[in-house]
Motif scaffolding. Structure first.
Motif, mmCIF file in Angstrom:
data_model
loop_
_atom_site.group_PDB
_atom_site.id
_atom_site.type_symbol
_atom_site.label_atom_id
_atom_site.label_comp_id
_atom_site.label_asym_id
_atom_site.label_seq_id
_atom_site.Cartn_x
_atom_site.Cartn_y
_atom_site.Cartn_z
ATOM 1 N N UNK A 117 0.852 -1.182 0.000
ATOM 2 C CA UNK A 117 0.000 0.000 0.000
ATOM 3 C C UNK A 117 0.890 1.236 0.000
ATOM 4 N N UNK A 118 0.426 2.301 -0.667
ATOM 5 C CA UNK A 118 1.219 3.521 -0.713
ATOM 6 C C UNK A 118 0.363 4.735 -0.385
ATOM 7 N N UNK A 119 1.050 5.797 -0.016
ATOM 8 C CA UNK A 119 0.450 7.118 0.128
ATOM 9 C C UNK A 119 1.312 8.070 -0.696
ATOM 10 N N UNK A 120 0.680 9.016 -1.371
ATOM 11 C CA UNK A 120 1.396 9.960 -2.229
ATOM 12 C C UNK A 120 0.820 11.345 -2.023
ATOM 13 N N UNK A 121 1.700 12.342 -2.043
ATOM 14 C CA UNK A 121 1.249 13.732 -2.160
ATOM 15 C C UNK A 121 2.273 14.483 -2.989
ATOM 16 N N UNK A 122 1.884 15.648 -3.473
ATOM 17 C CA UNK A 122 2.727 16.398 -4.403
ATOM 18 C C UNK A 122 4.027 16.875 -3.763
ATOM 19 N N UNK A 123 4.061 17.037 -2.445
ATOM 20 C CA UNK A 123 5.258 17.529 -1.765
ATOM 21 C C UNK A 123 6.223 16.394 -1.420
ATOM 22 N N UNK A 124 5.723 15.333 -0.793
ATOM 23 C CA UNK A 124 6.580 14.250 -0.299
ATOM 24 C C UNK A 124 6.760 13.108 -1.280
ATOM 25 N N UNK A 125 5.974 13.040 -2.313
ATOM 26 C CA UNK A 125 6.055 11.928 -3.253
ATOM 27 C C UNK A 125 5.427 10.676 -2.671
ATOM 28 N N UNK A 126 5.913 9.523 -3.103
ATOM 29 C CA UNK A 126 5.334 8.245 -2.683
ATOM 30 C C UNK A 126 6.110 7.661 -1.514
ATOM 31 N N UNK A 127 5.382 7.011 -0.620
ATOM 32 C CA UNK A 127 6.000 6.321 0.503
ATOM 33 C C UNK A 127 5.069 5.218 0.979
ATOM 34 N N UNK A 128 5.616 4.318 1.744
ATOM 35 C CA UNK A 128 4.837 3.223 2.308
ATOM 36 C C UNK A 128 3.852 3.791 3.329
ATOM 37 N N UNK A 146 -1.672 -4.318 2.205
ATOM 38 C CA UNK A 146 -1.545 -4.559 0.765
ATOM 39 C C UNK A 146 -2.384 -3.600 -0.067
ATOM 40 N N UNK A 147 -3.367 -2.965 0.542
ATOM 41 C CA UNK A 147 -4.153 -1.971 -0.180
ATOM 42 C C UNK A 147 -4.631 -0.922 0.796
ATOM 43 N N UNK A 148 -4.393 0.334 0.474
ATOM 44 C CA UNK A 148 -4.942 1.446 1.237
ATOM 45 C C UNK A 148 -6.147 1.933 0.441
ATOM 46 N N UNK A 149 -7.332 1.781 1.007
ATOM 47 C CA UNK A 149 -8.564 2.068 0.268
ATOM 48 C C UNK A 149 -9.017 3.507 0.350
ATOM 49 N N UNK A 150 -8.742 4.184 1.466
ATOM 50 C CA UNK A 150 -9.211 5.561 1.606
ATOM 51 C C UNK A 150 -8.397 6.273 2.671
ATOM 52 N N UNK A 151 -8.482 7.609 2.656
ATOM 53 C CA UNK A 151 -7.756 8.454 3.605
ATOM 54 C C UNK A 151 -8.637 9.645 3.940
ATOM 55 N N UNK A 158 -7.472 3.691 5.798
ATOM 56 C CA UNK A 158 -8.112 2.385 5.970
ATOM 57 C C UNK A 158 -7.743 1.531 4.771
ATOM 58 N N UNK A 159 -7.647 0.227 5.005
ATOM 59 C CA UNK A 159 -7.279 -0.661 3.914
ATOM 60 C C UNK A 159 -7.419 -2.098 4.315
ATOM 61 N N UNK A 160 -6.648 -2.938 3.658
ATOM 62 C CA UNK A 160 -6.713 -4.364 3.963
ATOM 63 C C UNK A 160 -5.301 -4.947 3.940
ATOM 64 N N UNK A 161 -5.143 -6.020 4.713
ATOM 65 C CA UNK A 161 -3.868 -6.724 4.724
ATOM 66 C C UNK A 161 -4.141 -8.212 4.892
ATOM 67 N N UNK A 162 -3.152 -8.982 4.558
ATOM 68 C CA UNK A 162 -3.244 -10.436 4.683
ATOM 69 C C UNK A 162 -2.024 -10.898 5.443
#
Length: 168
Positions: A117-128, A146-151, A158-162
């Motif tokens: 799963x990732x989070x991205x913004x225009x300032x920091x770029x992509x990160x775990x 494994x998936x971040x569904x919403x923020x 929130x998301x899901x993991x296995x």
């Protein structure tokens, strides 16, 4: 009934009939916007799929060229653009997807290439999402998100993991 009551009843009836058009539900209004595609050379198929929209009208989802899929952001000022998720790509073909976007323009999603799963913004770029490293090149993230569904606006994801480890 006397004439006076009939007259009153008629006035009430006429008043109600003239008021009906203002009581009617207004039609649903919407606007369809073509988000476009990423540029491609040759005759490769291209697709764009919207997954989420925020109050500012920014949209995230997936845009693909051939078999490669990229998480994307679209807004009226800048149009469609793939977000920089290069650390996710490793040695595998890219296939990232934006799944949620908050009012700050932060995007969360998933990388099918390595199951992270990732989070991205225009300032920091992509990160775990959890702040840890992404899986090693060609690896898979068996116990992480494994998936971040919403923020939300506070940055809560929130998301899901296995988990492959046995439950205790």
């Amino acid at each position: 009934m006397n004439k006076r009551w009939l007259f009153r009843l008629a006035v009430v009836g006429i008043t109600m009939l003239t008021a009906l058009p203002t009581l009617a539900v207004s039609p649903i209004r919407y606007r369809v916007t073509d988000l476009g595609f990423l540029p491609a050379s040759g005759n490769l198929p291209r697709n764009t799929l919207a997954e989420a929209i925020n109050d500012a009208g920014q949209i995230t989802g997936l845009t693909s060229v051939g078999s490669d899929g990229y998480a994307m952001v679209w807004d009226a000022a800048n149009g469609l653009r793939a977000i920089d998720t290069l650390p996710l790509r490793m040695t595998l073909a890219p296939f990232e997807r934006g799944l949620g976007i908050n009012s700050l323009g932060q995007i969360v999603g998933t990388s099918a290439a390595d199951g992270s799963a990732f989070i991205w913004d225009a300032v920091s770029g992509v990160r775990s999402v959890d702040g840890g490293p992404f899986p090693a090149a060609g690896g898979f993230n068996p116990n992480g998100l494994v998936a971040a569904n919403d923020i939300n606006a506070s940055g809560t994801v929130v998301g899901r993991s296995y988990a492959t480890a046995p439950a205790i």
